[in-house]
Design a protein around this motif. Structure first.
Motif, PDB file in Angstrom:
ATOM      1  N   ARG A  34     -43.453  18.301  72.356  1.00 33.53           N
ATOM      2  CA  ARG A  34     -44.849  18.751  72.499  1.00 33.53           C
ATOM      3  C   ARG A  34     -45.280  18.857  73.954  1.00 33.53           C
ATOM      4  O   ARG A  34     -46.238  19.535  74.279  1.00 33.53           O
ATOM      5  CB  ARG A  34     -45.782  17.782  71.746  1.00 33.53           C
ATOM      6  CG  ARG A  34     -45.919  18.185  70.289  1.00 33.53           C
ATOM      7  CD  ARG A  34     -46.581  17.127  69.427  1.00 33.53           C
ATOM      8  NE  ARG A  34     -47.633  16.384  70.073  1.00 33.53           N
ATOM      9  CZ  ARG A  34     -47.940  15.124  69.797  1.00 33.53           C
ATOM     10  NH1 ARG A  34     -47.233  14.466  68.889  1.00 33.53           N
ATOM     11  NH2 ARG A  34     -48.929  14.524  70.404  1.00 33.53           N
ATOM     12  N   ARG A 340     -39.297  18.107  68.253  1.00 35.17           N
ATOM     13  CA  ARG A 340     -40.451  19.005  68.488  1.00 35.17           C
ATOM     14  C   ARG A 340     -41.778  18.270  68.355  1.00 35.17           C
ATOM     15  O   ARG A 340     -42.766  18.632  68.981  1.00 35.17           O
ATOM     16  CB  ARG A 340     -40.431  20.154  67.490  1.00 35.17           C
ATOM     17  CG  ARG A 340     -39.391  21.178  67.842  1.00 35.17           C
ATOM     18  CD  ARG A 340     -39.556  22.406  66.968  1.00 35.17           C
ATOM     19  NE  ARG A 340     -38.509  23.351  67.238  1.00 35.17           N
ATOM     20  CZ  ARG A 340     -37.703  23.843  66.309  1.00 35.17           C
ATOM     21  NH1 ARG A 340     -37.846  23.503  65.047  1.00 35.17           N
ATOM     22  NH2 ARG A 340     -36.771  24.695  66.659  1.00 35.17           N
ATOM     23  N   GLY A 343     -44.254  13.225  71.395  1.00 37.23           N
ATOM     24  CA  GLY A 343     -45.290  13.264  72.423  1.00 37.23           C
ATOM     25  C   GLY A 343     -45.283  11.983  73.247  1.00 37.23           C
ATOM     26  O   GLY A 343     -46.189  11.738  74.030  1.00 37.23           O
TER      27      GLY A 343
END
Ligand code: SAM
Length: 367
Positions: A34, A340, A343
């Protein structure tokens, strides 16, 4: 076939949605998280056991005779590790570090080294394969590791003074044997050797200059690591950290230094060269100058959980996935989806918000 969920195996793992087999688009190629960080490095803990009881990592009071280490059946097999590594490479991994615990305690570790050494990156280059060790049995193992295809090693050594070092490893292990291990690694061509020293104020910061003096001109790259708040067992306090800037200042006062450019984007160590041309040192300022924004590292725990940060509280159970007979496409999809969604940036957020978090021990997640 509908998606299945691999159940939680314990409180430390997150469930993974197992993608349906066949007919799905398998993401291959490099993935970004992210924060647009690629996946480049994988650290693999091959055992949660260690023959040292470093007071800041595996303190005796916690890792005592009643401590339950993982049973052998829970460890990823070498075949499972190699299979996962092949999938990680598809997603851009170029560098593998074997660690632990003490990786040289894992039986036949050379066999795993041999299995990984033949793998190639997406661009057809050899994998950058390395290993971090406490050096205690390196004198015996350096040659066979090099023969198996290991490229280089990092050796941890927290001081040159025997009393200081014995106190820190807390098993009365002598400095001389680690130095013999380093010599054997140099003789076997496992170079350039990096030597990692974790610096704790009032414990071993008097070893900064003796260590610098010893390794200066030797070809080994000495790296000073800020003592970190990993795990929940070492009683970490910010006051115990010697900031990297102070380390540089203290060494520079005796042996003048000048800064060097990073070797590559995302390199964790800040590089400094001796002005007299006798080599370089590195400082790893993970506490005072967090480098989360460049972090391209994932970690695979001894029992096959994928962790996205050294300070993570939860891992993703890849072992559960492969033992539930997921095919490579499903494993690939799962890894891509997990990366993906990443964070994590613990070190940038360190402070009030992170103070009470229960973190995973470094010996299990891999240092
Ligand atoms: N047994 C091997 C060794 O001693 O290098 C590999 C595992 S060890 C966990 C990997 C590295 O993590 C070592 O260099 C160790 O000094 C470092 N380390 C452990 N706990 C740490 C902490 N709290 N802060 C900074 N570094 C730490």
């Amino acid at each position: 076939m509908t998606d299945r969920i691999i159940p939680l195996t314990d409180a430390r793992s997150a469930s993974i949605r197992l993608p349906s087999a066949g007919g799905i688009e398998v993401p291959s190629g490099r993935v970004l998280d992210r924060l647009s960080r690629p996946l480049r490095d994988l650290r693999i803990s091959v055992t949660d056991r260690c023959n040292f009881r470093c007071t800041y990592c595996m303190p005796k009071e916690v890792f005592d005779k009643d401590y339950t280490f993982l049973p052998h059946a829970d460890l990823l097999t070498f075949e499972e590790i190699a299979r996962l590594v092949r999938v990680f490479i598809e997603h851009g991994v170029e560098k593998i570090r074997l660690t632990g615990g003490e990786p040289l305690l894992r039986k036949n570790i050379e066999r795993l080294v041999g299995m990984l050494a033949v793998l190639r990156t997406r661009d057809g280059q050899p994998i950058d394969l390395t290993l971090t060790t406490n050096g205690s049995i390196l004198a015996r193992k350096a040659r066979s590791l090099a023969d198996a295809g290991l490229k280089r090693v990092t050796v941890s050594l927290d001081g040159l003074d025997d009393a200081v070092f014995r106190r820190m490893n807390d098993v009365d292990f002598p400095v001389a044997d680690v130095l013999s291990g380093i010599d054997a690694a140099i003789a076997a061509g496992l170079t350039p050797i990096k030597v990692n020293m974790v610096v704790q104020r009032g414990v071993n910061d008097d070893q900064l200059l003796p260590m610098a003096r010893h390794f200066k001109g030797s070809g080994a790259i000495l790296r000073f690591i800020e003592y970190m708040d990993v795990g929940s067992s070492n009683g970490w306090r910010l006051d115990d950290v010697v900031p990297a800037a102070e380390v540089v200042r203290r060494i520079d006062a005796e042996f003048p230094l000048h800064p060097l450019d990073a070797n590559y984007e995302g390199e964790v160590a800040e590089r400094w060269a001796y002005r007299d041309g006798s080599g370089e040192i590195g400082v790893i300022a993970s506490v005072t100058q967090a480098f989360c924004r460049d972090c391209t590292r994932a970690r695979l725990s001894t029992d096959g959980k994928l962790y996205l940060c050294l300070f993570a509280q939860q891992g993703y159970d890849l072992r559960g996935l492969i033992r539930a007979e997921a095919d490579d496409g499903q494993v690939s999809t799962a890894i891509a989806n997990i990366w993906r969604a990443r964070g994590d940036r613990y070190s940038e957020l360190r402070g009030q918000a992170t103070a009470g978090l229960a973190k995973i021990e470094m010996s299990y997640i891999g240092g």
